[in-house]
Design a protein around this motif. Sequence first.
Motif, PDB file in Angstrom:
ATOM      1  N   ILE A   1     111.143 132.725  72.671  1.00  0.00           N
ATOM      2  CA  ILE A   1     110.582 133.181  71.527  1.00  0.00           C
ATOM      3  C   ILE A   1     111.507 133.439  70.752  1.00  0.00           C
ATOM      4  O   ILE A   1     113.343 134.070  71.403  1.00  0.00           O
ATOM      5  N   ARG A   2     111.666 133.059  69.411  1.00  0.00           N
ATOM      6  CA  ARG A   2     112.671 133.189  68.236  1.00  0.00           C
ATOM      7  C   ARG A   2     112.740 134.147  67.186  1.00  0.00           C
ATOM      8  O   ARG A   2     113.296 134.451  66.270  1.00  0.00           O
ATOM      9  N   VAL A   3     111.154 134.954  67.677  1.00  0.00           N
ATOM     10  CA  VAL A   3     111.740 136.023  66.204  1.00  0.00           C
ATOM     11  C   VAL A   3     111.820 137.094  66.789  1.00  0.00           C
ATOM     12  O   VAL A   3     111.836 137.786  68.002  1.00  0.00           O
ATOM     13  N   PRO A   4     112.289 138.756  65.785  1.00  0.00           N
ATOM     14  CA  PRO A   4     112.821 139.491  66.725  1.00  0.00           C
ATOM     15  C   PRO A   4     111.456 140.219  67.535  1.00  0.00           C
ATOM     16  O   PRO A   4     110.459 140.456  66.444  1.00  0.00           O
ATOM     17  N   THR A   5     111.839 140.448  68.479  1.00  0.00           N
ATOM     18  CA  THR A   5     110.822 141.709  69.281  1.00  0.00           C
ATOM     19  C   THR A   5     111.016 142.610  69.636  1.00  0.00           C
ATOM     20  O   THR A   5     112.284 142.826  70.557  1.00  0.00           O
ATOM     21  N   LEU A   6     110.314 143.518  69.604  1.00  0.00           N
ATOM     22  CA  LEU A   6     110.148 144.671  69.962  1.00  0.00           C
ATOM     23  C   LEU A   6     109.216 145.312  71.239  1.00  0.00           C
ATOM     24  O   LEU A   6     107.907 144.650  71.526  1.00  0.00           O
ATOM     25  N   LEU A   7     110.202 145.601  72.204  1.00  0.00           N
ATOM     26  CA  LEU A   7     109.192 145.938  73.440  1.00  0.00           C
ATOM     27  C   LEU A   7     108.681 147.725  73.454  1.00  0.00           C
ATOM     28  O   LEU A   7     109.697 148.086  73.765  1.00  0.00           O
ATOM     29  N   ILE A   8     107.788 148.125  73.583  1.00  0.00           N
ATOM     30  CA  ILE A   8     107.775 149.149  73.705  1.00  0.00           C
ATOM     31  C   ILE A   8     106.641 149.515  75.161  1.00  0.00           C
ATOM     32  O   ILE A   8     105.446 148.849  75.526  1.00  0.00           O
ATOM     33  N   GLY A   9     107.091 150.549  75.985  1.00  0.00           N
ATOM     34  CA  GLY A   9     106.555 151.105  77.200  1.00  0.00           C
ATOM     35  C   GLY A   9     106.261 152.269  77.273  1.00  0.00           C
ATOM     36  O   GLY A   9     107.008 153.232  76.362  1.00  0.00           O
ATOM     37  N   GLY A  10     105.646 152.869  78.811  1.00  0.00           N
ATOM     38  CA  GLY A  10     105.752 154.083  78.467  1.00  0.00           C
ATOM     39  C   GLY A  10     106.050 154.433  79.898  1.00  0.00           C
ATOM     40  O   GLY A  10     105.747 154.126  80.810  1.00  0.00           O
ATOM     41  N   GLU A  11     106.422 155.463  79.734  1.00  0.00           N
ATOM     42  CA  GLU A  11     107.127 155.791  81.257  1.00  0.00           C
ATOM     43  C   GLU A  11     106.691 156.465  82.022  1.00  0.00           C
ATOM     44  O   GLU A  11     106.799 155.991  83.489  1.00  0.00           O
ATOM     45  N   PHE A  12     104.867 156.357  81.701  1.00  0.00           N
ATOM     46  CA  PHE A  12     104.045 156.395  83.141  1.00  0.00           C
ATOM     47  C   PHE A  12     102.519 155.552  83.485  1.00  0.00           C
ATOM     48  O   PHE A  12     102.290 155.830  83.589  1.00  0.00           O
TER      49      PHE A  12
ATOM     50  N   VAL B   1     109.113 146.225  84.366  1.00  0.00           N
ATOM     51  CA  VAL B   1     108.306 144.724  83.917  1.00  0.00           C
ATOM     52  C   VAL B   1     108.851 144.640  82.300  1.00  0.00           C
ATOM     53  O   VAL B   1     109.158 143.526  82.111  1.00  0.00           O
ATOM     54  N   MET B   2     108.353 145.648  81.731  1.00  0.00           N
ATOM     55  CA  MET B   2     109.138 145.354  80.432  1.00  0.00           C
ATOM     56  C   MET B   2     109.907 145.176  79.970  1.00  0.00           C
ATOM     57  O   MET B   2     110.909 144.316  79.190  1.00  0.00           O
ATOM     58  N   ARG B   3     111.012 146.124  80.875  1.00  0.00           N
ATOM     59  CA  ARG B   3     112.575 146.077  80.358  1.00  0.00           C
ATOM     60  C   ARG B   3     113.234 144.604  80.979  1.00  0.00           C
ATOM     61  O   ARG B   3     114.383 143.639  80.515  1.00  0.00           O
ATOM     62  N   GLN B   4     112.575 144.127  82.135  1.00  0.00           N
ATOM     63  CA  GLN B   4     112.858 142.614  82.492  1.00  0.00           C
ATOM     64  C   GLN B   4     112.428 141.551  81.325  1.00  0.00           C
ATOM     65  O   GLN B   4     112.644 140.456  81.161  1.00  0.00           O
ATOM     66  N   MET B   5     111.195 141.738  80.276  1.00  0.00           N
ATOM     67  CA  MET B   5     110.485 140.965  79.894  1.00  0.00           C
ATOM     68  C   MET B   5     111.730 140.935  78.326  1.00  0.00           C
ATOM     69  O   MET B   5     112.182 139.779  77.412  1.00  0.00           O
ATOM     70  N   ALA B   6     111.862 141.976  77.984  1.00  0.00           N
ATOM     71  CA  ALA B   6     112.997 142.444  76.788  1.00  0.00           C
ATOM     72  C   ALA B   6     114.061 141.502  76.791  1.00  0.00           C
ATOM     73  O   ALA B   6     115.091 140.742  75.920  1.00  0.00           O
ATOM     74  N   ALA B   7     114.400 141.889  78.855  1.00  0.00           N
ATOM     75  CA  ALA B   7     115.871 140.843  78.770  1.00  0.00           C
ATOM     76  C   ALA B   7     115.884 139.304  79.086  1.00  0.00           C
ATOM     77  O   ALA B   7     116.707 138.448  78.583  1.00  0.00           O
ATOM     78  N   ALA B   8     115.069 139.026  79.253  1.00  0.00           N
ATOM     79  CA  ALA B   8     114.263 137.181  78.663  1.00  0.00           C
ATOM     80  C   ALA B   8     114.291 137.015  77.659  1.00  0.00           C
ATOM     81  O   ALA B   8     114.041 135.798  77.030  1.00  0.00           O
ATOM     82  N   ILE B   9     114.129 137.558  76.454  1.00  0.00           N
ATOM     83  CA  ILE B   9     113.371 137.343  74.754  1.00  0.00           C
ATOM     84  C   ILE B   9     114.825 137.383  74.428  1.00  0.00           C
ATOM     85  O   ILE B   9     115.193 138.192  74.196  1.00  0.00           O
ATOM     86  N   PRO B  10     115.515 136.127  74.439  1.00  0.00           N
ATOM     87  CA  PRO B  10     116.879 136.518  73.279  1.00  0.00           C
ATOM     88  C   PRO B  10     116.925 137.598  71.646  1.00  0.00           C
ATOM     89  O   PRO B  10     117.989 137.966  72.296  1.00  0.00           O
ATOM     90  N   ARG B  11     115.776 137.793  70.979  1.00  0.00           N
ATOM     91  CA  ARG B  11     116.246 138.873  70.270  1.00  0.00           C
ATOM     92  C   ARG B  11     115.218 139.925  70.042  1.00  0.00           C
ATOM     93  O   ARG B  11     114.850 140.378  69.287  1.00  0.00           O
ATOM     94  N   ALA B  12     115.296 140.492  71.612  1.00  0.00           N
ATOM     95  CA  ALA B  12     114.217 141.574  71.818  1.00  0.00           C
ATOM     96  C   ALA B  12     114.423 142.665  72.236  1.00  0.00           C
ATOM     97  O   ALA B  12     116.458 142.997  73.081  1.00  0.00           O
ATOM     98  N   ARG B  13     114.286 144.267  71.682  1.00  0.00           N
ATOM     99  CA  ARG B  13     115.293 144.811  72.746  1.00  0.00           C
ATOM    100  C   ARG B  13     113.667 145.872  73.068  1.00  0.00           C
ATOM    101  O   ARG B  13     112.863 145.554  72.354  1.00  0.00           O
ATOM    102  N   TYR B  14     113.946 147.289  73.844  1.00  0.00           N
ATOM    103  CA  TYR B  14     113.085 147.656  74.772  1.00  0.00           C
ATOM    104  C   TYR B  14     113.144 149.149  74.392  1.00  0.00           C
ATOM    105  O   TYR B  14     114.051 150.036  73.559  1.00  0.00           O
ATOM    106  N   ALA B  15     112.030 149.744  73.643  1.00  0.00           N
ATOM    107  CA  ALA B  15     112.167 151.309  73.800  1.00  0.00           C
ATOM    108  C   ALA B  15     110.626 151.711  74.337  1.00  0.00           C
ATOM    109  O   ALA B  15     109.497 151.095  75.215  1.00  0.00           O
TER     110      ALA B  15
END
Length: 270
Positions: free
Chosen positions: A200-211, A219-233
């Motif tokens: 995935i080459r585009v800027p990516t935002l992942l949004i998770g819910g605590e619960f 799982v979402m943090r792992q995804m964010a780590a695997a995508i070059p331009r991702a961040r997780y909130a």
Amino acid sequence: MTLPKFTTLGSGPTVLMLHGIGGGHRAFAPQVETLASLGFRAVAWDMPGYGRSAPIEPYGFKGLAQRCVDLIDALQCDNVTLLGHSMGGMVAQEVIARRPDKVNKLILCGTSAAFGKRTDGRSAEAWAQQFIAQRTAPLDAGQTMADMAARLVPQMVGPGSLPEGLKLAEHCMASVPAATYRRALECLVTFDRQADLAHIRVPTLLIGGEFDRVAAPAVMRQMAAAIPRARYAELAGIGHLMNLEAPDEFDALLLDFLREPTPKPLPDTH
């Protein structure tokens, strides 16, 4: 070829929103309103088989992604921000894997890169069938989608969720045709794009819910780590239906990301 039905409001850069298995275009009502009022063209589709959108045969991610690409083409925008929630996040990953040229930013909420991959040695196939059977048992027993919504939605949210958001979520799920829900469940368990995250080459935002117990924050943090331009909130106190449980907080994350200048694309490594 029949285009999926969609709702659109506002003008400006296009944000196309893809709902989850229990959703519909109304599941993004707060976001459509916010984005349209702030200079974006907000588009929310009814996935094939949902709302007034014709179903597809076979009902799979390849066909769903193609319908999404058809819609992007019909909207006549050079670039689109794709926002996918839950199963819609899987469709978004499928679209960007097949047609990376169509998407300039990606937002993935409460989703994962694969469904039901077993790590305990049990057959993934057997587990998938069990999952489908559990989810469809109430329908087999004569319950309606409204009955299911009343039971499932409260189980999916966090302690900080907005009561009005839950009402809308229940309304959306109650409106899903039972036949579509069954087909979507069968489709869901086939998903696996884990190997494509690194491409995935585009800027990516992942949004998770605590619960969120459907797409766990880990799982979402792992995804964010695997995508070059991702961040997780992460939204505190919130579960799986984050955009309806905490629309103001969700929209704030969304807008910050949308307003960032798009950097030059990374070279494709394929």
